[in-house]
Design an enzyme around this catalytic site. Structure first.
Site, PDB file in Angstrom:
ATOM      1  N   ARG A  40      51.194  36.223  37.529  1.00  0.00           N
ATOM      2  CA  ARG A  40      50.691  37.029  36.417  1.00  0.00           C
ATOM      3  C   ARG A  40      51.703  38.071  35.943  1.00  0.00           C
ATOM      4  NH1 ARG A  40      45.071  37.822  35.441  1.00  0.00           N
ATOM      5  NH2 ARG A  40      44.700  39.429  33.881  1.00  0.00           N
TER       6      ARG A  40
ATOM      7  N   ARG B 236      42.500  36.379  47.208  1.00  0.00           N
ATOM      8  CA  ARG B 236      43.726  35.868  46.601  1.00  0.00           C
ATOM      9  C   ARG B 236      44.919  36.241  47.475  1.00  0.00           C
ATOM     10  NH1 ARG B 236      42.335  35.943  40.637  1.00  0.00           N
ATOM     11  NH2 ARG B 236      40.472  37.206  40.437  1.00  0.00           N
TER      12      ARG B 236
END
Length: 428
Positions: free
Chosen positions: A125, A206
């Site tokens: 990201r 995550r």
């Protein structure tokens, strides 16, 4: 006030004269996309971001790790000239392997690019975000870091909206675009009440790490993620799905577990979730009901991206829809003109509202389908949905195509808050 159709609407796709002053609050994907397209349309735009340095923003973004920008966003970014930069840092797995929780293969989904004439970008990201951030800077967009917004306001008598920062400094503009995330301060200002989130019942774990440093390349249970280039694998089971993928030629690994339960505090908690699963798994959220509106009473403060419509990770559309939001808003403002900002924001809301909800519902359907998977299940129905109505969408062309009719309706019939159809669109 009675609006004259002739005075408020020019009936063409030609941008109206007058440079619009836009302040974007938040330098995430939606905020950057909105600012870039506003700049491209000739608006005067400034970004206000609460963190002091990009590395702090990047550090915050790394909490979410894996990000997918679908082809619907990819075609926009390619038009900005960013394809090569984004593709070079994207995971390029050619297949998605989907298993039941014991490791039985349910489906191999081919990932062929381009799809619907565009590329998708999937990767870390923070790295993807940095490309957009640097692009905004290269265009000369003013980005004020370290400015936390503490107040929003509107002054319709003077045709302005504004913000106040923690230092007491105030800024005003024709439009304020609140791209300030799921904990948006502007949300209460826009809808007029405090929107209390509720638990989805699901939690997410995550992780992102180097394959070699963590022994992925030497363990026969995990080396498949590293020795065959970029990989994408999904395991599905009752109330849980587990994604493991690699990028950078198999050198970096990303893991994501979504399950029905409390958020794990320790790795032992995560291992317990998949203790009876395919041994490769062990080896290697808050939600809001749809807001009634995204536009303030006077039409000069607008919510976009997660501030307006948070997405489940299983939708793989959160950032993509934020990019669509920003691009479409820049277009509708350009077509409405400086004297008709409210028409531009309200037309934008009407264009975006149902499409965003359709994408959200598709993500919920995907999660429910995976979490209901049983041993022995198989077939294309378990694939990541990539329907043409979603991934083949051209937000720019669509905005120009529908603006006239929607704006005309608002002028002639008056503005009404949008309504939703809660039926899931088909994903062939």
């Amino acid at each position: 006030m009675t609006w004259s159709f002739q005075a408020q609407f020019n009936g063409t796709r030609t941008p109206r004269p007058g440079r619009i002053d836009v302040i974007v609050v938040g330098a995430g994907f939606g905020g950057i996309a909105c600012a870039v397209e506003c700049k491209r349309k000739g608006h005067r735009v400034m970004i206000i971001e609460k963190v002091h340095e990009l590395k702090q923003l990047v550090r915050g973004l790394t909490k979410c790790q894996l990000l997918s920008l679908g082809t619907n966003a990819g075609r926009i970014l390619a038009r900005w000239g960013l394809h090569e930069k984004l593709w070079s840092i994207s995971a390029q797995a050619r297949d998605v392997h989907i298993y039941d929780y014991l490791g039985g293969l349910i489906q191999v989904q081919k990932m062929t690019w381009p799809l619907f004439g565009a590329y998708a970008y999937r990767g870390h990201r923070a790295l993807l975000h940095q490309v957009l951030f640097e692009h905004a800077k290269s265009l000369g967009i003013e980005i004020r870091m370290g400015q936390q917004v503490v107040e929003y306001w509107e002054d319709e008598a003077n045709g302005k909206a504004g913000i106040k920062t923690q230092t007491g400094e105030s800024f005003d503009a024709d439009v304020i675009v609140a791209a300030d995330g799921v904990k948006s301060l502007a949300r209460q200002f826009v809808i007029g009440y405090h929107d209390n989130p509720k638990s989805s019942g699901y939690a997410i774990y995550r992780a992102w790490f180097d394959a070699e440093e963590h022994g992925v390349t030497t363990d026969p249970l995990t080396d498949f993620l590293a020795i065959h280039g970029d990989q994408f694998h999904v395991w599905t089971g009752k109330d849980v799905h587990f994604i493991a993928c690699s990028s950078n030629g198999g050198k970096t690994i990303c893991l994501l577990i979504t399950y029905n339960g409390r958020s794990p505090g320790k790795i032992e908690d995560v291992l317990d979730i998949v203790k009876d699963w395919d041994p490769r798994c062990a080896a290697i959220l808050l939600i809001h009901d749809p807001l009634p509106t995204w536009v303030s009473k006077s039409g000069r403060v607008v919510l976009i991206g997660d501030a307006a419509h948070p997405f489940l990770p299983s939708s793989v559309q959160g950032a993509s829809q934020a990019v669509e939001d920003g691009l479409t808003l820049a277009i509708t403002l350009s077509l409405a003109g400086k004297d008709n900002v409210r028409l531009g924001t309200r037309t934008w809301e009407s264009i975006r509202y149902q499409r965003v909800r359709d994408a959200q519902l598709l993500g919920e359907t995907t999660r429910n389908k995976w979490h209901g998977a049983k041993v022995g299940d198989s077939g294309k129905s378990f694939e990541l949905p990539m329907p043409e109505w979603l991934m083949g969408f051209d937000a720019e062309a669509h905005a120009y195509a529908v603006y006239d009719g929607i704006a005309r309706s608002i002028v002639e019939d008056g503005y009404r808050q949008p309504t939703l159809t809660e039926q899931v669109k088909e994903s062939p």
